[in-house]
Design a protein around this motif. Structure first.
Motif, mmCIF file in Angstrom:
data_model
loop_
_atom_site.group_PDB
_atom_site.id
_atom_site.type_symbol
_atom_site.label_atom_id
_atom_site.label_comp_id
_atom_site.label_asym_id
_atom_site.label_seq_id
_atom_site.Cartn_x
_atom_site.Cartn_y
_atom_site.Cartn_z
ATOM 1 N N VAL A 259 -10.190 11.675 -1.353
ATOM 2 C CA VAL A 259 -10.366 10.259 -1.057
ATOM 3 C C VAL A 259 -10.435 10.054 0.451
ATOM 4 N N ASP A 260 -10.987 8.916 0.866
ATOM 5 C CA ASP A 260 -11.091 8.570 2.282
ATOM 6 C C ASP A 260 -9.726 8.108 2.781
ATOM 7 N N LEU A 261 -9.116 8.878 3.655
ATOM 8 C CA LEU A 261 -7.770 8.547 4.134
ATOM 9 C C LEU A 261 -7.748 7.285 4.981
ATOM 10 N N ASN A 262 -8.877 6.945 5.594
ATOM 11 C CA ASN A 262 -8.944 5.677 6.332
ATOM 12 C C ASN A 262 -8.823 4.492 5.383
ATOM 13 N N VAL A 263 -9.422 4.609 4.212
ATOM 14 C CA VAL A 263 -9.287 3.563 3.194
ATOM 15 C C VAL A 263 -7.837 3.489 2.719
ATOM 16 N N MET A 264 -7.217 4.653 2.543
ATOM 17 C CA MET A 264 -5.815 4.682 2.118
ATOM 18 C C MET A 264 -4.923 3.969 3.132
ATOM 19 N N ARG A 265 -5.160 4.251 4.415
ATOM 20 C CA ARG A 265 -4.340 3.617 5.468
ATOM 21 C C ARG A 265 -4.591 2.113 5.548
ATOM 22 N N ALA A 266 -5.796 1.688 5.201
ATOM 23 C CA ALA A 266 -6.077 0.248 5.194
ATOM 24 C C ALA A 266 -5.305 -0.454 4.074
ATOM 25 N N ILE A 267 -5.140 0.234 2.929
ATOM 26 C CA ILE A 267 -4.385 -0.335 1.814
ATOM 27 C C ILE A 267 -2.889 -0.269 2.083
ATOM 28 N N ASN A 268 -2.450 0.870 2.609
ATOM 29 C CA ASN A 268 -1.030 1.099 2.880
ATOM 30 C C ASN A 268 -0.864 1.597 4.311
ATOM 31 N N PRO A 269 -0.703 0.697 5.263
ATOM 32 C CA PRO A 269 -0.599 1.105 6.673
ATOM 33 C C PRO A 269 0.593 2.010 6.970
ATOM 34 N N GLU A 270 1.572 2.048 6.069
ATOM 35 C CA GLU A 270 2.763 2.864 6.290
ATOM 36 C C GLU A 270 2.636 4.267 5.689
ATOM 37 N N VAL A 271 1.458 4.614 5.195
ATOM 38 C CA VAL A 271 1.304 5.876 4.475
ATOM 39 C C VAL A 271 1.736 7.057 5.349
ATOM 40 N N LEU A 272 2.441 8.013 4.742
ATOM 41 C CA LEU A 272 3.007 9.146 5.464
ATOM 42 C C LEU A 272 2.065 10.348 5.470
ATOM 43 N N SER A 273 1.941 10.986 6.629
ATOM 44 C CA SER A 273 1.305 12.301 6.689
ATOM 45 C C SER A 273 2.308 13.326 6.172
ATOM 46 N N PHE A 274 1.823 14.538 5.874
ATOM 47 C CA PHE A 274 2.747 15.564 5.407
ATOM 48 C C PHE A 274 3.766 15.912 6.476
ATOM 49 N N ARG A 275 3.321 16.023 7.724
ATOM 50 C CA ARG A 275 4.257 16.354 8.800
ATOM 51 C C ARG A 275 5.327 15.274 8.951
ATOM 52 N N SER A 276 4.935 14.012 8.845
ATOM 53 C CA SER A 276 5.919 12.929 8.957
ATOM 54 C C SER A 276 6.909 12.973 7.806
#
Length: 295
Positions: A259-276
């Motif tokens: 999936v497009d991670l930019n779209v994911m971040r637009a839906i959920n701005p708090e989304v965590l990366s694996f490192r985070s």
């Protein structure tokens, strides 16, 4: 709650996904009702103390489910992983049918990213597309979410960390997408907040993409010594239907569709990366595995 919103009924509220959904909905100021097996259990009481209304019952208790749905705006349905295929299909379909009967405005079902259009012969995976197909045939506004591989899955015993290595079904240079369980609830809250946008959609959700080589680097840095990465042998993948199916899904199946991670971040701005995520809750589990190995 006095914000005028009708409640959302959450199944699996004492589990990982359902608990994540409850937390996110409460943050978004939705009234939450939880369907639980034992209202007196510690996890259920913790929900009650957080302001969640409890309804006790089982998947076989149609009257209890019907009562729990009365007066709700939405339903979040997720099923435990210990059900046999026919039991899971029966429960998932019945919950959706009762949501139609109860006039629920928005039904959200949590499926799995390994669910594809074709059945696999692996019961653990095949129940979900069958439930999806049933929901799509119902006269109800529904959203199906397909979370990608849980980040929590990567730091648990059984993958060799206790032996100074890490083995998984991902090829070293192959990319797979992941999601932290705590982010699932945030996506679900966003879905319930915008029925017009998400109603009728099947939405894969992810927070990051990572390779086997990335895992080697991250785990090596965290351990302070080399943690070599390797893929399970073909013999192991052939002998384990679950691992074999997921490996095949990454090669040329549902898990290969990123999936497009930019779209994911637009839906959920708090989304965590694996490192985070790994620097927080994931690191605790990782360190515990290494401590047990050292001990």
């Amino acid at each position: 709650m006095t914000n005028g919103k009708l409640p959302i009924l959450v199944f699996g509220a004492t589990g990982r996904q359902g608990g994540s959904v409850v937390e996110a909905l409460l943050r978004a100021r939705w009234p939450v009702r939880a369907f639980v097996r034992d209202a007196g259990a510690p996890k259920s009481m913790a929900l009650h103390d957080a302001g969640v209304e409890l309804v006790q019952g089982s998947f076989d208790d149609t009257a209890a489910i019907r009562a729990a749905m009365r007066g709700t705006y939405g339903v979040f349905s997720v099923l435990p992983g210990n059900l046999v295929e026919e039991g899971e299909v029966r429960a998932g379909s019945a919950i959706a049918d009762l949501a139609v009967e109860s006039g629920v405005a928005h039904f959200v079902y949590s499926s799995g990213a390994s669910a594809g259009e074709k059945l696999t012969g692996v019961a653990r995976f095949d129940a979900k597309p069958r439930i999806e197909a049933h929901i799509r045939g119902l006269p109800i506004t529904a959203t199906i979410i397909r979370p990608m591989i849980f980040m929590e899955m990567l730091v648990r015993p059984g993958f060799g960390l206790d032996e100074g290595r890490y083995t998984f079904f991902l090829r070293p240079d192959q990319s797979m997408q992941l999601i932290a369980v705590e982010d699932i609830g945030k996506f679900v809250a966003a879905v319930f907040a915008d029925k017009t946008r998400f109603g009728g959609k099947t939405l894969k959700i992810a927070g990051d993409s990572i390779t086997g080589n990335d895992l080697e680097a991250i785990f090596t840095q965290a351990a302070g010594r080399p943690i070599a990465y390797g893929r399970f042998s073909e013999e192991v993948l052939s002998a384990n239907p679950d691992l074999g199916h997921m490996a095949a899904g990454l090669d040329a199946g549902p898990l290969a569709d990123h999936v497009d991670l930019n779209v994911m971040r637009a839906i959920n701005p708090e989304v965590l990366s694996f490192r985070s995520w790994f620097s927080g809750s994931g690191r605790k589990t990782f360190d515990e595995i290494l401590r047990q190995a050292a001990g």
